[in-house]
Design an enzyme around this catalytic site. Sequence first.
Site, short mmCIF file in Angstrom:
data_model
loop_
_atom_site.label_atom_id
_atom_site.label_comp_id
_atom_site.label_asym_id
_atom_site.label_seq_id
_atom_site.Cartn_x
_atom_site.Cartn_y
_atom_site.Cartn_z
N ASP A 8 0.86 -1.18 0.00
CA ASP A 8 0.00 0.00 0.00
C ASP A 8 0.89 1.23 0.00
O ASP A 8 1.75 1.39 0.89
CB ASP A 8 -0.90 0.02 1.23
CG ASP A 8 -1.95 -1.09 1.21
OD1 ASP A 8 -2.00 -1.84 0.21
OD2 ASP A 8 -2.71 -1.20 2.19
N ASP A 129 -15.34 -3.39 -1.52
CA ASP A 129 -14.96 -3.15 -0.13
C ASP A 129 -16.23 -2.95 0.67
O ASP A 129 -17.04 -2.06 0.35
CB ASP A 129 -14.07 -1.92 -0.02
CG ASP A 129 -12.87 -1.99 -0.95
OD1 ASP A 129 -12.32 -3.10 -1.10
OD2 ASP A 129 -12.50 -0.96 -1.54
#
Length: 256
Positions: A8, A129
Amino acid sequence: MQIIPAIDLLGGSCVRLHQGDYDKVTRFSDDPVAQALQWQEQGAERLHLVDLDGARTGEPANDSAIRAITSALTIPVQLGGGVRTAERADTLLACGLDRVILGTVALEQPQLVVELADRHPGRVVVGIDARHGKVATKGWIEDSNTEATALAQRFSASAIAAIISTDISTDGTLEGPNLQALREMAEASSVPVIASGGVGCMGDLLALLTLEPLGVEAVIVGRALYDGRIDLGEARKALAESRLQDPPSDLLQDFA
């Protein structure tokens, strides 16, 4: 089942968020290329990149790091975070990325995703998500009223490569994946599912292996690899060996 290490990117560094909270950041490395090479050397067959700046703002902010990583690696790389237009997706796919992941735009403009997948079959992934079963967008900042499984069903007949199913409440917690949510996601769509969020130990990976027959074909692992709770090489070997045996009965209790 494939284990996909995650990197990330936030401000050019490798970080992890806790439950998607940008105020709860752990920084692991300021050299994302070196980190990517480390995962490749340990046997990774694919790398998962997330542009956290892009996910939050919708504007790409880590392209130099992304280009450097894709140039340095020989394994396929997939990217999510801020990919919200067809033009952006086309550009990324033309610059060396194997797959692009679309989340917010999959909810807001599903037909655009379908058309993009038709142009790039097998190279477009939908990222779903979810928070309490409902889809969250724009870097998990905004919640919708759309059920995650309902969104997955919209893409069942499309040419997308996979769905990445992330349970926000477990992401970055190391407390185990939401197996029931993953099971429901896999049953809702004929598209392969990639699990994301919550993996903290080898037992979690073995539990996910019981969902492989339903279509959960891979798992994205982040913090557990960085913390040393899971060794990538050993985990790959253990999963390969476990596929040749019956899974432990205690891992199947939830699905009896």
